[in-house]
Design a protein around this motif. Structure first.
Motif, short mmCIF file in Angstrom:
data_model
loop_
_atom_site.label_atom_id
_atom_site.label_comp_id
_atom_site.label_asym_id
_atom_site.label_seq_id
_atom_site.Cartn_x
_atom_site.Cartn_y
_atom_site.Cartn_z
N THR A 144 0.85 -1.18 0.00
CA THR A 144 0.00 0.00 0.00
C THR A 144 0.89 1.23 0.00
N GLY A 183 0.37 5.78 0.06
CA GLY A 183 -0.58 6.88 0.12
C GLY A 183 -0.02 8.06 0.88
N LYS A 184 -0.90 9.02 1.09
CA LYS A 184 -0.57 10.23 1.84
C LYS A 184 -1.45 10.27 3.08
N LYS A 228 -6.58 5.84 2.94
CA LYS A 228 -5.65 4.72 3.12
C LYS A 228 -4.77 4.94 4.34
N LYS A 253 4.01 11.10 3.13
CA LYS A 253 3.82 9.91 2.30
C LYS A 253 4.27 8.64 3.03
#
Length: 181
Positions: free
Chosen positions: A28, A30-31, A40, A53
């Protein structure tokens, strides 16, 4: 970031031995943002800023273990963070991710017994950021996720303690990222 994850997963998975049922590769990225049903990665504290991040990759190892890699960017510079794999998904409240995932579950929860709360029975991913707020770490254990699967990685306020009565603790939960281990 995906190139990083694919390269690591390919190198570790395809050099391993065959399994009756192949272990799962999890990834995975994401931010960090405020909680929403589609987020996420969730931040609960300014020590993990919105927009920072995260990448998490989990791959089976040659000998039947698991290697988990954690890459962070945009956190506070020159700062220690604890990080662990947790049993539940991230939620609106920091505690929603439940306890640490343990290969052999401590019958007493919350677990602070070093016989259970240790980096061989749990996945610990403590980091220290550089001047740019970047950190990378990995943890390898000699077991794999079977019918029980972890669902997140939680960032904590400090590195993980190891003494009896506080083993596995790392201060308040600052952020959480959903990972389908």
């Amino acid at each position: 970031m995906k190139t990083f994850a694919v390269a690591v997963a390919s190198a570790l998975v395809f050099t391993g031995t065959a399994h009756a049922e192949p272990a799962k590769v999890a990834h995975t990225s994401g931010k960090f943002e405020s909680f929403s049903a589609t987020a996420k990665a969730v931040t609960y504290d300014a020590k993990v800023p919105n927009g920072a991040k995260v990448v998490v990759v989990s791959v089976p190892t040659i000998g039947g273990g698991t290697k988990v890699l954690l890459k962070l960017n945009g956190l506070l510079p020159h700062r220690a963070y604890g990080a662990h794999v947790h049993v539940k998904k991230c939620g609106a409240a920091p505690a929603d991710s439940g306890p640490h995932f343990q290969n052999v579950v401590d019958p007493v929860q919350p677990s602070v017994d070093p016989a259970y709360a240790n980096p061989r029975n749990e996945i610990w991913l403590d980091v220290h950021t550089n001047a740019n707020g970047f950190a990378y770490t990995s943890s390898t254990v000699d077991w794999q996720f079977t019918e029980r699967h972890a669902q997140s990685v939680v960032l904590h306020n400090e590195h993980t303690h190891t003494k009896p009565g506080e083993a596995g603790t790392a201060g308040p939960r600052l952020a959480c990222v959903n990972v389908e281990f």
